[in-house]
Design a protein around this motif. Sequence first.
Motif, PDB file in Angstrom:
ATOM      1  N   LEU A  95      46.338  -5.848  17.443  1.00  0.00           N
ATOM      2  CA  LEU A  95      45.246  -6.763  17.713  1.00  0.00           C
ATOM      3  C   LEU A  95      45.542  -7.364  19.082  1.00  0.00           C
ATOM      4  CD1 LEU A  95      42.716  -8.005  16.343  1.00  0.00           C
ATOM      5  CD2 LEU A  95      44.178  -9.864  15.572  1.00  0.00           C
ATOM      6  N   SER A  96      44.594  -7.188  20.002  1.00  0.00           N
ATOM      7  CA  SER A  96      44.858  -7.622  21.376  1.00  0.00           C
ATOM      8  C   SER A  96      43.694  -8.400  21.965  1.00  0.00           C
ATOM      9  CB  SER A  96      45.120  -6.415  22.283  1.00  0.00           C
ATOM     10  OG  SER A  96      46.352  -5.822  21.981  1.00  0.00           O
ATOM     11  N   ILE A  97      44.015  -9.208  22.959  1.00  0.00           N
ATOM     12  CA  ILE A  97      43.007  -9.877  23.767  1.00  0.00           C
ATOM     13  C   ILE A  97      42.636  -8.937  24.911  1.00  0.00           C
ATOM     14  CG2 ILE A  97      42.498 -11.894  25.223  1.00  0.00           C
ATOM     15  CD1 ILE A  97      43.372 -13.091  22.714  1.00  0.00           C
ATOM     16  N   ALA A  98      41.339  -8.819  25.157  1.00  0.00           N
ATOM     17  CA  ALA A  98      40.892  -8.021  26.298  1.00  0.00           C
ATOM     18  C   ALA A  98      39.867  -8.827  27.084  1.00  0.00           C
ATOM     19  CB  ALA A  98      40.287  -6.705  25.830  1.00  0.00           C
ATOM     20  N   ILE A  99      39.871  -8.615  28.385  1.00  0.00           N
ATOM     21  CA  ILE A  99      38.940  -9.350  29.264  1.00  0.00           C
ATOM     22  C   ILE A  99      38.255  -8.351  30.206  1.00  0.00           C
ATOM     23  CG2 ILE A  99      40.312 -11.484  29.180  1.00  0.00           C
ATOM     24  CD1 ILE A  99      41.379 -10.742  31.994  1.00  0.00           C
ATOM     25  N   PRO A 100      37.155  -8.749  30.846  1.00  0.00           N
ATOM     26  CA  PRO A 100      36.505  -7.837  31.794  1.00  0.00           C
ATOM     27  C   PRO A 100      37.501  -7.344  32.844  1.00  0.00           C
ATOM     28  CG  PRO A 100      35.073  -9.685  31.342  1.00  0.00           C
ATOM     29  CD  PRO A 100      36.382  -9.989  30.670  1.00  0.00           C
ATOM     30  N   ARG A 101      37.358  -6.071  33.171  1.00  0.00           N
ATOM     31  CA  ARG A 101      38.344  -5.382  33.997  1.00  0.00           C
ATOM     32  C   ARG A 101      38.632  -6.062  35.337  1.00  0.00           C
ATOM     33  NH1 ARG A 101      37.002   0.676  33.585  1.00  0.00           N
ATOM     34  NH2 ARG A 101      35.043  -0.289  34.182  1.00  0.00           N
ATOM     35  N   GLU A 102      37.576  -6.647  35.914  1.00  0.00           N
ATOM     36  CA  GLU A 102      37.743  -7.220  37.262  1.00  0.00           C
ATOM     37  C   GLU A 102      38.394  -8.603  37.246  1.00  0.00           C
ATOM     38  OE1 GLU A 102      35.016  -6.314  35.748  1.00  0.00           O
ATOM     39  OE2 GLU A 102      33.727  -8.081  35.511  1.00  0.00           O
ATOM     40  N   GLU A 103      38.563  -9.172  36.064  1.00  0.00           N
ATOM     41  CA  GLU A 103      39.155 -10.514  36.012  1.00  0.00           C
ATOM     42  C   GLU A 103      40.671 -10.471  35.886  1.00  0.00           C
ATOM     43  OE1 GLU A 103      37.066 -12.972  33.173  1.00  0.00           O
ATOM     44  OE2 GLU A 103      35.177 -12.340  34.114  1.00  0.00           O
ATOM     45  N   SER A 104      41.293 -11.582  36.289  1.00  0.00           N
ATOM     46  CA  SER A 104      42.757 -11.569  36.230  1.00  0.00           C
ATOM     47  C   SER A 104      43.244 -12.409  35.049  1.00  0.00           C
ATOM     48  CB  SER A 104      43.341 -12.106  37.534  1.00  0.00           C
ATOM     49  OG  SER A 104      42.951 -13.448  37.684  1.00  0.00           O
ATOM     50  N   VAL A 156      37.483 -10.778  24.387  1.00  0.00           N
ATOM     51  CA  VAL A 156      37.441 -10.350  22.987  1.00  0.00           C
ATOM     52  C   VAL A 156      38.864 -10.301  22.448  1.00  0.00           C
ATOM     53  CG1 VAL A 156      35.375  -8.927  23.364  1.00  0.00           C
ATOM     54  CG2 VAL A 156      37.633  -7.851  23.412  1.00  0.00           C
ATOM     55  N   CYS A 157      38.957 -10.324  21.124  1.00  0.00           N
ATOM     56  CA  CYS A 157      40.235 -10.126  20.466  1.00  0.00           C
ATOM     57  C   CYS A 157      39.957  -9.101  19.389  1.00  0.00           C
ATOM     58  CB  CYS A 157      40.701 -11.456  19.873  1.00  0.00           C
ATOM     59  SG  CYS A 157      42.133 -11.285  18.807  1.00  0.00           S
ATOM     60  N   ASP A 158      40.462  -7.873  19.604  1.00  0.00           N
ATOM     61  CA  ASP A 158      40.043  -6.778  18.740  1.00  0.00           C
ATOM     62  C   ASP A 158      41.180  -5.793  18.495  1.00  0.00           C
ATOM     63  OD1 ASP A 158      38.232  -5.442  17.182  1.00  0.00           O
ATOM     64  OD2 ASP A 158      37.075  -4.587  18.836  1.00  0.00           O
ATOM     65  N   GLU A 173      42.964  -4.481  28.272  1.00  0.00           N
ATOM     66  CA  GLU A 173      43.819  -5.171  27.312  1.00  0.00           C
ATOM     67  C   GLU A 173      44.822  -6.006  28.098  1.00  0.00           C
ATOM     68  OE1 GLU A 173      45.910  -2.368  24.938  1.00  0.00           O
ATOM     69  OE2 GLU A 173      46.847  -3.892  23.660  1.00  0.00           O
ATOM     70  N   VAL A 174      44.931  -7.300  27.775  1.00  0.00           N
ATOM     71  CA  VAL A 174      45.864  -8.127  28.544  1.00  0.00           C
ATOM     72  C   VAL A 174      46.968  -8.756  27.691  1.00  0.00           C
ATOM     73  CG1 VAL A 174      44.325  -8.637  30.463  1.00  0.00           C
ATOM     74  CG2 VAL A 174      44.238 -10.083  28.424  1.00  0.00           C
ATOM     75  N   GLN A 175      46.771  -8.831  26.394  1.00  0.00           N
ATOM     76  CA  GLN A 175      47.775  -9.518  25.584  1.00  0.00           C
ATOM     77  C   GLN A 175      47.716  -9.042  24.130  1.00  0.00           C
ATOM     78  OE1 GLN A 175      49.879 -12.544  26.512  1.00  0.00           O
ATOM     79  NE2 GLN A 175      50.808 -11.689  24.661  1.00  0.00           N
ATOM     80  N   GLU A 176      48.815  -8.478  23.663  1.00  0.00           N
ATOM     81  CA  GLU A 176      48.877  -8.103  22.243  1.00  0.00           C
ATOM     82  C   GLU A 176      49.212  -9.355  21.433  1.00  0.00           C
ATOM     83  OE1 GLU A 176      51.307  -4.618  21.073  1.00  0.00           O
ATOM     84  OE2 GLU A 176      52.348  -6.050  19.780  1.00  0.00           O
ATOM     85  N   ILE A 177      48.493  -9.584  20.338  1.00  0.00           N
ATOM     86  CA  ILE A 177      48.842 -10.768  19.542  1.00  0.00           C
ATOM     87  C   ILE A 177      49.342 -10.429  18.134  1.00  0.00           C
ATOM     88  CG2 ILE A 177      47.181 -12.181  20.860  1.00  0.00           C
ATOM     89  CD1 ILE A 177      45.605 -12.457  18.208  1.00  0.00           C
ATOM     90  N   PHE A 178      49.123  -9.209  17.675  1.00  0.00           N
ATOM     91  CA  PHE A 178      49.574  -8.845  16.327  1.00  0.00           C
ATOM     92  C   PHE A 178      49.711  -7.325  16.237  1.00  0.00           C
ATOM     93  CE2 PHE A 178      48.853  -8.032  11.748  1.00  0.00           C
ATOM     94  CZ  PHE A 178      49.724  -8.964  11.185  1.00  0.00           C
TER      95      PHE A 178
END
Length: 286
Positions: A95-104, A156-158, A173-178
């Motif tokens: 389960l990870s957090i993802a953000i738009p590709r162009e954002e940091s 998103v967190c998916d 994908e920027v951060q795995e949470i689970f």
Amino acid sequence: MMQNIRIAIQKSGRLSEDSIDLFKECGIKLDMGKGRLKSVSSNFNAEFLFLRDDDIPGYVEDGVADLGIVGENVLVESAKKVNLVKKLGFSKCRLSIAIPREESFEGPQSLQNKSIATSYPKLLSKYLKENGIKANIHEISGSVEIAPSIGLADAVCDIVSSGSTLLSNGLKEVQEIFKSEAVLIGNKNLSAENKSILEKILFRINAVQKAQDNKYILLNAPNDKLPEIINIIAGMKSPTVMPLAVEGWSSVHSVLEEKAFWEKIEALRNAGAQGILVIPIEKMIL
Ligand code: ATP
Ligand code: MG
């Protein structure tokens, strides 16, 4: 007559095939006819209920089913009180957090005051809380990955396995949470009879898993190389060594763990092993 233990598995989805295969490999027959909701095993004290995965933890908690197979993500999110009996090693995902590709993304603080779409509000809020972040959680039940592009959320967190769905929706994908995998769960108050059926099932699952983690290996080696070769293999007990018809050569048989398998094969070849055969093991009872 002994009663049947009731086992809930996913009707159709990413857990179904491997769940069914697991019981088949355990020698427990189950028919999964089209549209069937229930099936009684013809050779084991078990009956199977075919359900939506989200419903499985609840049914196991209530005792409608005695056992069930679900993703750990669904189990934890459900907050149902059941026993986690065994991790099964399939349907691995995260389960990870993802953000738009162009954002940091500069760590959790990048999520401060943002809105995040997810089907896993409990797991997400636990992560946010642990990191001292306040964010708006938008709970949606499916197609979470399109939320940013339609302006519903900033992130998103998916569930992710390869990341290709995220990528095709312009997300990264920027951060795995689970971390999750399929787990066998059980009701907290199993009858003595069901406990003993569960013991039998676990014994078989362990034998199947053990076998999957090991290979049977046969090779030929000159006798003067045997000490080095035996040292590399070091199987369950010392390997079997038998003389070949050819003078000065032996055949060595052993069990080799899958991990570091190729490194060991290379080492064996370098040590002078020839005619190496590697054979899958069907069941392994220790
Ligand atoms: P249902 O109709 O039963 O509610 P679903 O659509 O909610 O099904 P699936 O997509 O079949 O669920 O996923 C079931 C479980 O498989 C997930 O909860 C997760 O644990 C795991 N899973 C999800 N996606 C993947 C994936 N891409 N790779 C491996 N495992 C996954
Ligand atoms: Mg579901």
